[in-house]
Design an enzyme around this catalytic site. Structure first.
Site, PDB file in Angstrom:
ATOM      1  CG  ASP A 122      -7.856 -23.265 -14.757  1.00  0.00           C
ATOM      2  OD1 ASP A 122      -8.235 -22.943 -15.891  1.00  0.00           O
ATOM      3  OD2 ASP A 122      -8.620 -22.856 -13.750  1.00  0.00           O
ATOM      4  CG  ASP A 298     -11.018 -23.399 -10.955  1.00  0.00           C
ATOM      5  OD1 ASP A 298     -10.437 -23.365 -12.158  1.00  0.00           O
ATOM      6  OD2 ASP A 298     -11.644 -22.542 -10.786  1.00  0.00           O
ATOM      7  CG  ASP A 302      -9.894 -26.323 -15.381  1.00  0.00           C
ATOM      8  OD1 ASP A 302      -9.402 -26.058 -16.508  1.00  0.00           O
ATOM      9  OD2 ASP A 302      -9.962 -25.568 -14.414  1.00  0.00           O
TER      10      ASP A 302
HETATM   11  P1  ADP Z   1      -9.947 -20.442 -16.933  1.00  0.00           P
HETATM   12  O1  ADP Z   1      -9.747 -21.639 -17.961  1.00  0.00           O
HETATM   13  O2  ADP Z   1      -8.784 -19.535 -17.173  1.00  0.00           O
HETATM   14  O3  ADP Z   1     -10.261 -21.172 -15.848  1.00  0.00           O
HETATM   15  P2  ADP Z   1     -12.743 -20.426 -17.893  1.00  0.00           P
HETATM   16  O4  ADP Z   1     -12.568 -21.388 -18.943  1.00  0.00           O
HETATM   17  O5  ADP Z   1     -13.195 -20.887 -16.685  1.00  0.00           O
HETATM   18  O6  ADP Z   1     -11.136 -19.700 -17.404  1.00  0.00           O
HETATM   19  O7  ADP Z   1     -13.290 -19.245 -18.521  1.00  0.00           O
HETATM   20  C1  ADP Z   1     -12.840 -18.735 -19.624  1.00  0.00           C
HETATM   21  C2  ADP Z   1     -13.632 -17.567 -19.952  1.00  0.00           C
HETATM   22  O8  ADP Z   1     -15.017 -17.920 -20.192  1.00  0.00           O
HETATM   23  C3  ADP Z   1     -13.734 -16.537 -18.971  1.00  0.00           C
HETATM   24  O9  ADP Z   1     -12.399 -15.706 -18.961  1.00  0.00           O
HETATM   25  C4  ADP Z   1     -14.922 -15.754 -19.396  1.00  0.00           C
HETATM   26  O10 ADP Z   1     -14.519 -14.855 -20.228  1.00  0.00           O
HETATM   27  C5  ADP Z   1     -15.714 -16.688 -19.781  1.00  0.00           C
HETATM   28  N1  ADP Z   1     -16.520 -17.481 -18.729  1.00  0.00           N
HETATM   29  C6  ADP Z   1     -16.768 -18.522 -18.253  1.00  0.00           C
HETATM   30  N2  ADP Z   1     -17.539 -18.662 -17.425  1.00  0.00           N
HETATM   31  C7  ADP Z   1     -18.115 -17.517 -17.246  1.00  0.00           C
HETATM   32  C8  ADP Z   1     -19.258 -17.235 -16.420  1.00  0.00           C
HETATM   33  N3  ADP Z   1     -20.100 -17.946 -15.437  1.00  0.00           N
HETATM   34  N4  ADP Z   1     -19.694 -15.811 -16.439  1.00  0.00           N
HETATM   35  C9  ADP Z   1     -18.644 -14.875 -17.224  1.00  0.00           C
HETATM   36  N5  ADP Z   1     -17.953 -15.396 -18.004  1.00  0.00           N
HETATM   37  C10 ADP Z   1     -17.483 -16.614 -18.155  1.00  0.00           C
HETATM   38 MG    MG Z   2     -10.477 -22.174 -13.846  1.00  0.00          MG
END
Ligand code: ADP
Ligand code: MG
Length: 408
Positions: A122, A298, A302
């Site tokens: 991730d 994390d 995920d």
């Molecule tokens: P990754 O898969 O890289 O860990 P996430 O899936 O957690 O990223 O988040 C994907 C996208 O969704 C982030 O890049 C953001 O744009 C948006 N996002 C997710 N959760 C939040 C949040 N709490 N606040 C703002 N944006 C969020």
């Molecule tokens: Mg993440």
């Protein structure tokens, strides 16, 4: 004023530590297999011992000699060393991994870790630091304050960054209500009677960007920095060496930010803009093609992929409770380099198990053949049997040494 409504022992990490402490009560698949065979084998040994005594005596052989041979047979044919072959290496590996900051929840998980041949990582909070920073606010402080108020209940690293930025600017955060998080997308809450959404900004950006919507209209765009974790390129390279395939990147972030981080970490297979179920689907696709996938993540987003993967590892510090609970192992201090190290350790444990089984089997076979075909003195039989059992036990304990924790 602080209200404590749970005991410290009830925290997710404390529960995982308890699990690891109880890991000795869990049994690896190999051990379960050995024990299943062992039961029938033991009955066979007893029957063979009786036959080995009864038949020659019935045919007129010397009773003392027949008894001695049968007793020697029973001792040397006993599967003590076989039973001791599996658990000491795996439990020693769990202890060594724990000392180096990787909590492996069970012997099953320790045995599975070494079998993985594909790794998916991730991005946010896993490959990148768990504490991102807001680098630019395209909008006014009022919009930032609303965004931070909406993000306050969220456990997401980006949420914490938005809150930190608002606090650093000395902004007053109004009370939010009706908070909902959409994992992989963003959050929504009602602040000061207005509906505030913070979510992934549409379009391609060079970095992570989220947009703030107030009552449905765009109020601000926030740029967030993505810093690669220390040791990420080394960990990626080591995992590629171990598995023979370069790890893949699965992220919910936009393609631009994903591509940049992937290039810095040395990754080529990048899938961006994934929702939680799409991450899980990507993992299942590889599993269907015969791969055994290790997923490292994390976030809450995920968790489905962690559950779908052959083995899952969560980041202990940046990680959400759900990810920590779903994963098979937890990297307590978020050190990426510990991941190839624990995979390598598991492989070493698996090799020791095989080594032990071969050693035990060979000793039993040789001693039994000696007893049946020639004349194996009883003391020598006992020495050979106990000796091989001790040897197998000690062989497994080698993984307790610190030198067993080597970088892959
Ligand atoms: P990754 O898969 O890289 O860990 P996430 O899936 O957690 O990223 O988040 C994907 C996208 O969704 C982030 O890049 C953001 O744009 C948006 N996002 C997710 N959760 C939040 C949040 N709490 N606040 C703002 N944006 C969020
Ligand atoms: Mg993440």
């Amino acid at each position: 004023r602080v209200r404590v409504d749970k005991d410290a022992a009830g925290s997710v990490i404390a529960r995982i530590v308890a699990l690891v402490e109880e890991a000795s009560a869990t049994k690896a698949p190999t051990q379960l297999f050995v024990e299943k065979i062992e039961q029938r084998y033991s009955v066979g040994v007893v029957v063979a011992t009786l036959a080995l005594f009864g038949l020659p005596v019935a045919l007129g052989a010397d009773v003392t000699e027949a008894l001695l041979r049968a007793m020697t047979f029973m001792i040397v044919a006993s599967p003590c060393a076989v039973v001791l072959a599996t658990m000491p290496p795996l439990l020693s590996a769990i202890a060594t991994a724990g000392r180096h900051g990787v909590l492996v929840k069970s012997a099953v998980a320790m045995e599975r870790l070494g079998a993985v041949d594909r790794v998916a990582l991730d991005k946010t909070g896993t490959l990148t630091e768990g504490t991102p920073k807001v680098t630019a606010v395209h909008g006014d402080d009022a919009a930032l304050a609303l965004a931070a108020a909406a993000e306050l209940p969220s456990e997401h690293p980006l949420a914490r960054a938005v809150v930190a930025e608002a606090r650093a600017r000395g902004l007053e955060l109004p009370e939010a209500s009706d908070f909902t998080a959409e994992p992989g997308r963003g959050v929504r809450a009602v602040v000061d009677g207005r509906e505030v959404r913070v979510r992934r900004a549409a379009g391609t950006h060079a970095d992570t960007a989220v947009e703030v919507l107030v009552d449905g209209s765009a109020a601000a765009v926030l740029d967030l920095s993505n810093r690669l974790r220390e040791g990420a390129p080394e960990a990626v390279a080591a995992l590629a060496r171990l598995t023979g395939t370069t790890p893949a990147l699965l992220t919910g972030d936009n393609a631009g930010a994903a591509a940049r981080i992937a290039a810095e970490a040395g990754l080529t297979d990048v899938r961006a803009g994934l929702l939680p179920h799409e991450k899980a689907e990507a993992v299942r696709e590889w599993e269907r093609a015969g791969a055994k996938v290790l997923l490292v993540g994390d976030g809450v987003n995920d968790a489905p992929a962690l559950a779908a993967a052959h083995t899952g590892i969560a980041m202990g510090r940046a990680g959400s409770d759900l990810a920590l609970e779903t994963a098979d192992a937890v990297v307590v201090r978020d050190e990426l380099r510990a991941i190839p190290a624990v995979v390598a350790l598991s492989r070493r444990a698996r090799r020791l198990v095989v080594q032990n089984l071969v050693l035990a089997g060979t000793c039993i076979g040789a001693l039994v053949a000696w007893d049946l075909a020639g004349h194996l003195p009883l003391p020598l039989g006992v020495a050979g049997h106990e000796g091989s059992t001790v040897l197998v036990g000690l062989n497994g304990l080698r993984l307790l040494r610190d030198s067993a924790w080597r970088q892959a």
